[in-house]
Scaffold this motif. Structure first.
Motif: not given
Length: 123
Positions: A4-30
């Protein structure tokens, strides 16, 4: 961190326009799947595919896009997020479903009101 914390952190990155940060929580083969039968529907393999062929189009296709979290449910490695989507041409709700394994998102499924999305896309 919990799934849950990982997913919500992704929404935070998205809302801040931090696509690099968002990309870091995805598995390379997601695998990212978008329901419906409109131009953004389909399956995206890996974050770069999703970023370049979906996320990068949001500001163009949905002017003044905004996403608000309405509810979050988490159980084990699965997280479900109910969201409100709005833009100049859109007023809809969606459900985002995630699978998190070893601290990374391996699956992301977007289930939205595809008729409203298609209409906003001009289809």
């Amino acid at each position: 961190m919990t799934p849950k914390e990982i997913v919500l952190g992704g929404y935070q990155s998205f809302s801040e326009g931090d696509m690099e940060g968002l990309g870091k929580i995805f598995h390379k083969d997601a695998v990212i799947k978008v329901n419906g039968d409109h131009e953004l529907s389909g399956e995206y393999l890996g974050f770069d595919d999703f970023l370049n062929n979906f996320l990068a189009k949001i500001p163009i296709k949905f002017p003044n896009f905004d996403l608000n979290i309405l509810n979050v449910i988490a159980e084990d490695n699965r997280v479900i997020v109910h969201v409100k989507l709005s833009a100049d041409n859109l007023d809809a709700e969606a459900v985002h479903m995630f699978v998190v394994e070893d601290g990374l998102e391996t699956e992301f499924r977007i289930v939205d009101d595809s008729q409203k999305i298609a209409k906003a896309l001009g289809g």
